[in-house]
Structures are given as C-alpha cells and as structure tokens.
Design an enzyme around this catalytic site. Structure first.
Site, short mmCIF file in Angstrom:
data_model
loop_
_atom_site.label_atom_id
_atom_site.label_comp_id
_atom_site.label_asym_id
_atom_site.label_seq_id
_atom_site.Cartn_x
_atom_site.Cartn_y
_atom_site.Cartn_z
N GLU A 89 37.31 30.80 -10.02
CA GLU A 89 38.55 31.01 -9.26
C GLU A 89 39.56 31.92 -9.95
O GLU A 89 40.73 31.55 -10.11
CB GLU A 89 39.18 29.64 -8.93
N ASN A 108 32.26 31.95 -9.86
CA ASN A 108 32.33 30.96 -8.78
C ASN A 108 33.73 30.96 -8.15
O ASN A 108 34.73 30.93 -8.87
CB ASN A 108 32.04 29.57 -9.39
N HIS A 166 34.05 25.67 0.91
CA HIS A 166 34.84 24.53 1.40
C HIS A 166 35.36 24.91 2.79
O HIS A 166 36.33 25.66 2.91
CB HIS A 166 36.00 24.22 0.46
N GLU A 210 29.62 24.49 -3.48
CA GLU A 210 30.49 23.31 -3.30
C GLU A 210 30.66 22.99 -1.81
O GLU A 210 31.75 22.62 -1.37
CB GLU A 210 31.86 23.57 -3.94
N ASP A 250 31.32 21.76 1.71
CA ASP A 250 31.73 20.63 2.54
C ASP A 250 32.46 21.19 3.74
O ASP A 250 32.92 22.33 3.73
CB ASP A 250 32.55 19.55 1.79
O1 9MR Z 1 36.08 17.46 -7.37
C1 9MR Z 1 37.06 17.78 -8.31
C2 9MR Z 1 38.17 16.76 -8.25
O2 9MR Z 1 37.70 15.48 -8.63
C3 9MR Z 1 39.32 17.19 -9.15
O3 9MR Z 1 40.39 16.28 -9.00
C4 9MR Z 1 39.74 18.58 -8.77
C5 9MR Z 1 40.89 19.07 -9.62
O4 9MR Z 1 41.19 20.39 -9.34
O5 9MR Z 1 38.64 19.47 -8.91
C6 9MR Z 1 37.64 19.16 -8.00
O6 9MR Z 1 36.61 20.12 -8.06
C7 9MR Z 1 36.99 21.46 -7.73
C8 9MR Z 1 36.04 22.37 -8.48
O7 9MR Z 1 36.06 22.09 -9.85
C9 9MR Z 1 36.39 23.83 -8.24
N1 9MR Z 1 36.47 24.13 -6.83
C10 9MR Z 1 37.26 23.24 -6.01
C11 9MR Z 1 36.83 21.79 -6.25
C12 9MR Z 1 37.58 20.86 -5.30
O8 9MR Z 1 38.94 20.86 -5.61
#
Ligand code: 9MR
Length: 364
Positions: free
Chosen positions: A165, A212, A248, A278, A280
C-alpha cells in the site's frame, strides 16, 4: 429477496430462500474443496488469511478444522502476526512468537504461506513513526528489519509482500515515514534489501517478492501507478516477481470479470505474476442485504473475481481475507458494513462459496 438481519442465526432464517438454492443440499457430501478445484483449474492454490494467534481463531476448533483442511485451503496468510508491530516492537528486539505460532500448522500441513508484510505505513510501532530519523538511519532500520525477517522465516515463506500500500488512490506516492524521510528511492531499496537478504537463505531465490495494494483491480490511475512502481523496481535489475491485488470489493460494486481480466493482463504483459491476495465482497449495509443486490450478487461478484484469475495465465492464486464473518476485519473498519466472507459466522457456507466453485469448475 430481502434479508433484514439483526444477527447471524436470524440471517440464516431470513435468507433461507437463497440457501435452499441448487447446490446447497449437496455441499455436505462434497469431498473436494476450493483448493482442489483451484489446482484443477490451473491455479497454484486457493488460500485464506487467518488472524492467529491474536483473534481467538487458534482456540476455535470448528474454525481450525476448515482452516487446516487442505482440500479447501492450500495457502495461508498471517493477517497480523508478521507485521512490524508484532515482529520488532522495540528497535532491534525481534519477537517471532506470534508468527511461529501462526506457522505451526501450515508448515506441518504443507500449506503455502504468503508472508505479509515487510514494509507498510500502518501497524508500525511508535519507535518507527515517532523516531527522529535521517535518510541513512532510517535506511539502516529498514535493512535490519527486512534482512532479519527474510532470513528468519526463510523458505517457509512461499512469497513475501515486500511492500504494501505505497500508493494513494490518485496514483501518487503515499506520504508516510518512509517517503517523507528517504524519498521515492525507498521503494526499489526495500526490494533490494529483501533480495540481498536471500544470500543468507538456502534456496531463497524461489521466494516470490510482491508489491501488494488495494484499489488497483480496475484500470485507472492507481493501477497504472502500481504498474509503473513495479516496472521501476524491475528495470533497475532488482528482484520483484508479482503484484498482489487485494480485491476488497463491495456487493454490486465489484469490477466485472472482463474489467478484472484486462487489468490483470496489464501486469502480466509486463512480465509480472499476479494474485488476488485479500479477496472479500462486503455488504454496504448489514441491516439490509438487498442493498447492492443480495446474496446472489455477492456470489456473482466472487465468481467474477475468481474467474478473472482463472482466465489470466500468470494469475497464480486467490486468497480470501479470512473465510468466515466471525473474524472479519470489515465491521471494525467500516461500521455498519460486513458479511463479506464466503462462510457465515456460524461456519455454514454462503451462496458465495458456490460462486467460487462455479468459477473454478467452469471448464470441467
Ligand atoms: O486483517 C487485518 C486486521 O486484523 C488489522 O486490524 C488491520 C489493521 O490495519 O489490518 C488488516 O489487514 C489488512 C492487510 O494487512 C492489508 N490490507 C488491508 C487489510 C484489511 O484492513
């Protein structure tokens, strides 16, 4: 059909029309799962993220039974356990307990692990974000973190999300501690540090290095910027293997199969592997699932996304960002939204599960 939901069990009653759709009654008899179908369709894996050990998933026997079923999942991603705040909470003090707990089962179970992630703007400990850095001292911090993690986990990682990101939605570089201190040069540098670390890993060249990001699943400024970013690394002769498209999506707002194929091909044409990392598809209003088109539309959105990966030769696999609503990140980040996964919180399958199967078995 309208599903007005107050809770999960009620959701199942309210949505019984859809759940009684063709295919539902046969699910229990299936011996094959998503990973089996994915491999038959030419993908390397079908996978899921799991938030072990922090979420309680590791003590949830019913959840574990599905997670560890290699018919369903041939690949897993730690949702949090390898992030910077979990692995280097104090400078130079590396803590791998959570990550090792995560890795316990997939290692013995031969599930591939997409390791996530080495460099990101989020989930950084305060010593990183509030430190007083020069270009040189922050580069040293990056090098130490990347080298230590790449060498510690070694080939237990099938792939690493080296950089996560780094882009804004308009395609410009995100202002964060890395960009603000080191400038755009930090991007090739982090891949270079990861590549250099492989010298200490036997067989390490086979570990795949990814950029990513989210919001790069449609052709547009962010997707174009991601392509420039990865080309910029590759053109310098630095190892970078693929682009992870987080995917997402929102029910009814998911890019079409054709759009996703066209977009994925823009990366593969430039010599990169791609993966949906990722996936969903969330409802924008959990109290009214008809908004966006209901469970049928969610199923179609999953089908389109997975089918797009199957359509593209160098799309190696699809990972869902956890497989059931109980542990979804969505309601915490987007209050009022959710139900984005392919299993309900009570671990019964949604029509979306059938959408994924349909995409993976289309050519049978
Ligand atoms: O699934 C992750 C969640 O438990 C955390 O609280 C969150 C914090 O930013 O990150 C989530 O995972 C993220 C991933 O690392 C990067 N892309 C977005 C995902 C969903 O927020």
């Amino acid at each position: 059909m309208r599903c007005s939901l107050a809770g999960i069990s009620y959701a199942l009653l309210a949505c019984s029309t859809t759940l009684a759709a063709p295919g539902w009654s046969h699910r229990w008899k299936r011996s094959k799962g998503l990973n089996d179908y994915a491999k038959k369709a030419g993908l390397l894996y079908f996978g899921t993220a799991a938030d072990i050990p922090s979420s309680g998933e590791n003590t949830d026997v019913a959840y574990q039974r599905i997670l560890n079923n290699t018919h369903e999942f041939g690949q897993v991603t730690p949702a949090n356990a390898m992030k910077w705040d979990a692995t280097e909470p104090q400078q130079g003090d590396f803590t791998f307990g959570a990550a090792e707990q995560f890795l316990g089962f997939p290692t013995s179970n031969h599930q591939l692990v997409r390791c996530h992630n080495l460099v990101w703007h989020s989930q950084l400990p305060s010593w990183v974000t509030s430190g007083t850095w020069t270009n040189a001292t922050l580069q040293a911090v990056l090098k130490s973190h990347i080298t230590t993690l790449v060498q510690h986990f070694g080939t237990r990682c099938y792939a690493w999300d080296v950089l996560n990101e780094a882009l804004n939605d308009n395609g410009t570089l995100r202002q964060d501690v890395w960009l603000n201190t080191i400038g755009p040069a930090y991007i090739p540098l982090v891949f270079q540090f990861a590549e250099e670390a492989l010298k200490g890993v036997k067989g390490g060249r086979r570990i795949k290095f990814y950029y990513n990001d989210y919001g790069i699943e449609n052709p547009g400024p962010k997707s174009a910027a991601a392509l420039e970013l990865v080309k910029g690394v590759k053109d310098r002769g630095i190892k970078i293997d693929g682009v992870g498209l987080q995917s997402h999506f929102i029910v009814g707002g998911t890019p079409s199969r054709e759009t996703q194929v066209q977009n994925l091909q823009s990366f593969t044409a430039a010599g990169f592997d791609v993966a949906l990392t990722e996936l969903d598809v969330r409802f924008s209003n959990v109290s009214d699932l008809s908004v966006g088109g209901g469970l049928e539309q969610q199923s179609q959105d999953y089908e389109n996304s997975v089918a797009a990966c199957v359509d593209v030769k160098r799309c190696v696999g699809v990972t869902v960002w956890d497989f059931d609503d109980k542990y979804s990140w969505i309601p915490g980040t987007f209050p009022g939204q959710g139900f984005g996964d392919i299993w309900w919180a009570n671990l019964t399958m949604k029509p979306a599960y059938d959408g994924v199967v349909a995409a993976l078995t289309e050519r049978d």
